[in-house]
Enzyme design. Structure first.
Site, PDB file in Angstrom:
ATOM      1  N   ARG A  64      52.567  34.919  47.544  1.00 55.37           N
ATOM      2  CA  ARG A  64      51.273  34.726  46.491  1.00 55.37           C
ATOM      3  C   ARG A  64      50.353  36.200  46.806  1.00 55.37           C
ATOM      4  NH1 ARG A  64      48.186  34.726  50.289  1.00 55.37           N
ATOM      5  NH2 ARG A  64      46.337  34.826  49.064  1.00 55.37           N
ATOM      6  N   GLY A  65      49.491  36.236  46.187  1.00 53.84           N
ATOM      7  CA  GLY A  65      48.325  37.616  46.343  1.00 53.84           C
ATOM      8  C   GLY A  65      48.959  38.573  45.408  1.00 53.84           C
ATOM      9  N   ARG A  98      52.877  33.363  36.973  1.00 51.07           N
ATOM     10  CA  ARG A  98      51.512  32.971  37.170  1.00 51.07           C
ATOM     11  C   ARG A  98      50.829  33.986  36.182  1.00 51.07           C
ATOM     12  NH1 ARG A  98      49.123  32.391  42.799  1.00 51.07           N
ATOM     13  NH2 ARG A  98      47.774  31.106  41.838  1.00 51.07           N
ATOM     14  N   GLN A 212      43.908  28.615  51.506  1.00 50.82           N
ATOM     15  CA  GLN A 212      44.256  29.882  51.964  1.00 50.82           C
ATOM     16  C   GLN A 212      43.559  30.752  53.025  1.00 50.82           C
ATOM     17  OE1 GLN A 212      44.161  28.755  48.549  1.00 50.82           O
ATOM     18  NE2 GLN A 212      45.522  29.867  47.401  1.00 50.82           N
ATOM     19  N   ASP A 253      42.774  39.471  41.283  1.00 50.64           N
ATOM     20  CA  ASP A 253      43.991  39.078  40.797  1.00 50.64           C
ATOM     21  C   ASP A 253      44.233  39.906  39.426  1.00 50.64           C
ATOM     22  OD1 ASP A 253      45.560  36.994  42.059  1.00 50.64           O
ATOM     23  OD2 ASP A 253      43.519  36.738  42.733  1.00 50.64           O
ATOM     24  N   LYS A 264      40.451  34.540  43.291  1.00 53.06           N
ATOM     25  CA  LYS A 264      40.396  32.890  43.499  1.00 53.06           C
ATOM     26  C   LYS A 264      39.066  32.066  43.465  1.00 53.06           C
ATOM     27  CE  LYS A 264      43.279  31.176  44.890  1.00 53.06           C
ATOM     28  NZ  LYS A 264      44.083  30.287  43.810  1.00 53.06           N
TER      29      LYS A 264
END
Length: 382
Positions: A64-65, A98, A212, A253, A264
């Site tokens: 992720r990220g 995603r 997270q 993101d 987020k």
């Protein structure tokens, strides 16, 4: 409040295992990921032999990220090419895994374009696969270099905005080496401040619903010997009110052309709090996160996560009374509906600055971002 104090001695990397690596065992090339769903309890590697396995790893947040997703997407295309699978099918599946994180699609396109370009020049599929892998490795290298430059530019901005050091930085979600080919984005700035002796405290939001911050950022901060304190997301307001926050540093993101920032969920409330309390709200992200094709915040597709992430507490490691490993303990009545967006969008007027490897933009405007992206393209071409 429970504190983790800075340790003496030299810093260590937040993890001994790289977040992502390409490997070529005798049975064939694979993409190896540090499974982030297993942290901080254990460091376990996840081996992907094809694009569908990587898609599942992306959706489950094992990897992720934003920057790391771009790298993973590029390697995923290369993996399909090297193993003889349909590259276009793999690219489509990976790019859609995603929807909010623009870097994923950028990385996929980089490797896919390299593959197609080699075929167009008359190369065979083996040569095209090598070109895709070279593009993925180049993106990986570029991200590590970008991370170092973002850390340098971000620390310089903090010194300018808050002379004297002793920063108390609030961060949200996870933005360190677990999301990057280098040491991260926002976390890399805090780490640079720590190494310079200028970090007084890193405030770490736990980051609902998947924690997270608690699981990953606290893990990285502890491994780096930083002074940090974990807090629930809804406790941030009391910190601001008490004058305990000097700056907010977050990643992104996707950054729209007008400067709207998708990050987020929980980032937007921090921006509102920061504005009310006259605290700088700084976004740190590579230029690849800026998406000129997304005109504004309203045009950003926000990923909706499953409701059980809110209505259940997941126990991925060991069985807990009432739940099996990998299952969940209900915390809401059966049938409860949950609103669970993965991201929220912060408008540009609430962002003090956007820091990239190519420079900082402040105030944040569409014109300034367009100029920055144009400058970045010129540097890439030259």
């Amino acid at each position: 409040m429970a504190d983790q104090y800075a340790q003496s001695g030299e810093d260590s990397r937040p993890t001994e295992m790289p977040a992502i690596r390409w490997d070529e065992p005798p049975e064939g090339p694979v993409l190896v990921l540090l499974d982030q769903t297993r942290l901080p309890a254990e460091e376990v590697e996840l081996v992907c032999t094809d694009a569908p396995a990587l898609v599942e790893a992306i959706r489950s947040l094992a990897v992720r990220g934003a920057p790391l997703l771009g790298i993973a997407g590029a390697y995923g295309v290369a993996l399909a090419a090297v193993r003889g699978f349909d590259v276009d099918d793999a690219a489509a599946a990976l790019a859609g895994a995603r929807p909010t994180a623009v870097n994923l699609a950028v990385g996929v396109r980089r490797a896919q374009s390299a593959y197609r370009a080699e075929l167009a020049k008359g190369g065979d599929t083996r040569q095209a696969a090598e070109a895709a892998l070279a593009a993925a490795r180049r993106l990986h290298r570029e991200d590590a270099e970008a991370s170092a430059r973002m850390a340098e530019r971000g620390l310089a901005l903090l010194d300018e905005l808050l002379p004297g050091g002793g920063y108390r930085i609030l961060t949200h979600c996870n933005t360190g080496s677990l999301v990057s080919g280098g040491e991260g984005t926002a976390f890399a700035v805090a780490l640079a401040a720590h190494r310079a002796g200028q970090l007084r405290r890193l405030w770490v939001d736990e980051t609902r619903p998947l924690l997270q911050g608690a699981r990953l950022t606290a893990y990285e901060a502890a491994r780096s010997g930083m002074a940090y304190t974990l807090l629930t997301d809804n406790a941030a307001g009391s910190l601001f009110a008490a004058g305990e926050v000097d700056a907010v540093l977050i990643g992104a993101d996707r950054i729209a052309a007008d400067g709207s920032v998708a990050n987020k969920v929980g980032s937007y409330p921090l921006a509102v709090l920061a504005r009310y309390h006259h605290v700088p709200f700084i976004v740190v992200a590579p230029v690849t996160t800026v998406d000129p094709d997304t005109p504004d915040g309203a045009s950003i597709e926000v990923e909706q996560r499953p409701g059980h992430e809110v209505t259940e507490i997941t126990a991925p490691q060991v069985p807990v009374a009432g739940a099996e490993a990998g299952g969940g303990i209900p915390v809401a009545p059966l049938g409860t509906q949950a609103y669970n967006p993965a991201f929220d969008v912060t408008p540009p007027e609430l962002v003090t600055a956007i820091v990239t490897e190519e420079g900082a933009v402040s105030p944040v405007t569409a014109e300034a971002l367009a100029e920055l992206c144009a400058r970045s393209r010129q540097v890439t071409i030259s």
